[in-house]
Write a protein that holds these residues in place. Structure first.
Motif, short mmCIF file in Angstrom:
data_model
loop_
_atom_site.label_atom_id
_atom_site.label_comp_id
_atom_site.label_asym_id
_atom_site.label_seq_id
_atom_site.Cartn_x
_atom_site.Cartn_y
_atom_site.Cartn_z
N THR A 84 0.83 -1.21 0.00
CA THR A 84 0.00 0.00 0.00
C THR A 84 0.86 1.25 0.00
O THR A 84 0.63 2.19 -0.77
CB THR A 84 -0.93 0.03 1.23
N ARG A 85 1.87 1.25 0.86
CA ARG A 85 2.77 2.40 0.94
C ARG A 85 3.59 2.55 -0.34
O ARG A 85 3.82 3.67 -0.81
CB ARG A 85 3.71 2.23 2.14
N ILE A 86 3.97 1.42 -0.93
CA ILE A 86 4.75 1.45 -2.16
C ILE A 86 3.95 2.09 -3.29
O ILE A 86 4.47 2.89 -4.07
CB ILE A 86 5.20 0.03 -2.56
N ILE A 87 2.68 1.73 -3.38
CA ILE A 87 1.82 2.27 -4.45
C ILE A 87 1.64 3.78 -4.29
O ILE A 87 1.83 4.54 -5.24
CB ILE A 87 0.45 1.56 -4.46
N THR A 88 1.27 4.21 -3.08
CA THR A 88 1.03 5.64 -2.86
C THR A 88 2.33 6.45 -3.02
O THR A 88 2.33 7.50 -3.67
CB THR A 88 0.44 5.88 -1.46
N ASP A 89 3.40 5.95 -2.42
CA ASP A 89 4.69 6.65 -2.54
C ASP A 89 5.18 6.66 -3.98
O ASP A 89 5.72 7.67 -4.46
CB ASP A 89 5.75 5.99 -1.65
N GLY A 90 4.98 5.53 -4.66
CA GLY A 90 5.44 5.42 -6.04
C GLY A 90 4.76 6.40 -6.97
O GLY A 90 5.40 7.05 -7.80
#
Length: 250
Positions: A84-90
């Motif tokens: 989840t964090r990877i998607i939003t940060d990405g």
């Protein structure tokens, strides 16, 4: 407040203490894609590979952002993989990168257009066989120099903006040029630029060593892909977080 030696030393030590296991996988995927591209492939396959490559770079950018966040929060243990964090940060990182890349490109384009550079370039078309004058070469040189300077400034701002994004999670704050400028000013432009240049030199030296190692058949490439490249990403990302903290110290 840390001095430059402490910042560099800390950033070099953290990857040894806590290695991010996802980065090697990402760089291995990029390596495989690079190998596949050099072999005959259907157009649809090349398109899929291109999409995968972009996604991998977005993930690497997101992981870098997360590592910078850890440095800002004074945490040495590098983050685990959180989808989840990877998607939003990405997504945020990709938007940030595109905007800070487009700014100098648009500026150079406008300067080139207004200064008549495109007319000069049209004279160099092989069909015309036109020899440029000394003044025209100087004109071209000045535009190229301006482009290099603007690109360097954009990189300086993008790095600090990325750290602000890591800290706040706000894309608006990261795109606030005034806030980015204030952060850099608080650190001191000389110290900030010096640290960025030093991190670049260290990264290039490490990559050069990795390139020499890669001469060793198979094992060399694996060392470069699985260890050297991830180490460089972790080193820079953590160092940017430490640099950001300098802008918050009184």
């Amino acid at each position: 407040m840390m001095n430059m030696k402490e910042i560099i030393t800390k950033a070099l030590q953290v990857p040894f203490r806590s290695f991010h296991y996802v980065l090697p996988v990402m760089f291995l995927v990029l390596y495989i894609i690079g190998e596949l591209v050099y072999t005959p492939q259907e157009e649809i396959v090349l398109t899929i590979l291109c999409i995968i490559e972009i996604l991998v770079y977005i993930i690497i950018g997101a992981i870098s952002l997360d590592i910078t966040r850890k440095a800002i929060n004074h945490v040495e243990k590098l983050p685990s993989f959180n989808i989840t964090r990877i998607i939003t940060d990405g997504i945020k990182y990709m938007i940030l990168f595109i905007i800070y890349t487009l700014i100098p490109l648009l500026a150079v384009y406008i300067i080139a257009y207004l200064s008549g550079l495109f007319n000069i370039i049209s004279l160099t078309v092989p069909l015309t066989q036109t020899v440029l004058t000394t003044n025209q070469y100087i004109h071209l040189g000045i535009i190229v120099l301006i482009g290099i300077i603007l690109a360097f400034i954009a990189i300086l701002y993008e790095i600090m903006a990325g750290a602000i994004l890591a800290k706040t999670g706000s894309l608006r704050s990261a795109l606030n040029i005034k806030q980015v400028t204030n952060n850099i000013t608080h650190i001191g432009w000389t110290k900030y630029i010096t640290l960025i240049i030093i991190s670049s030199i260290i990264s290039e030296l490490i990559f050069f060593i990795g390139s020499l190692i890669s001469i060793i058949p198979l094992i060399g490439d694996l060392i470069l892909v699985l260890l050297i490249k991830p180490f460089i990403v972790m080193f820079n990302a953590y160092m940017y977080g430490l640099i950001y903290n300098e802008s918050q110290d009184n």
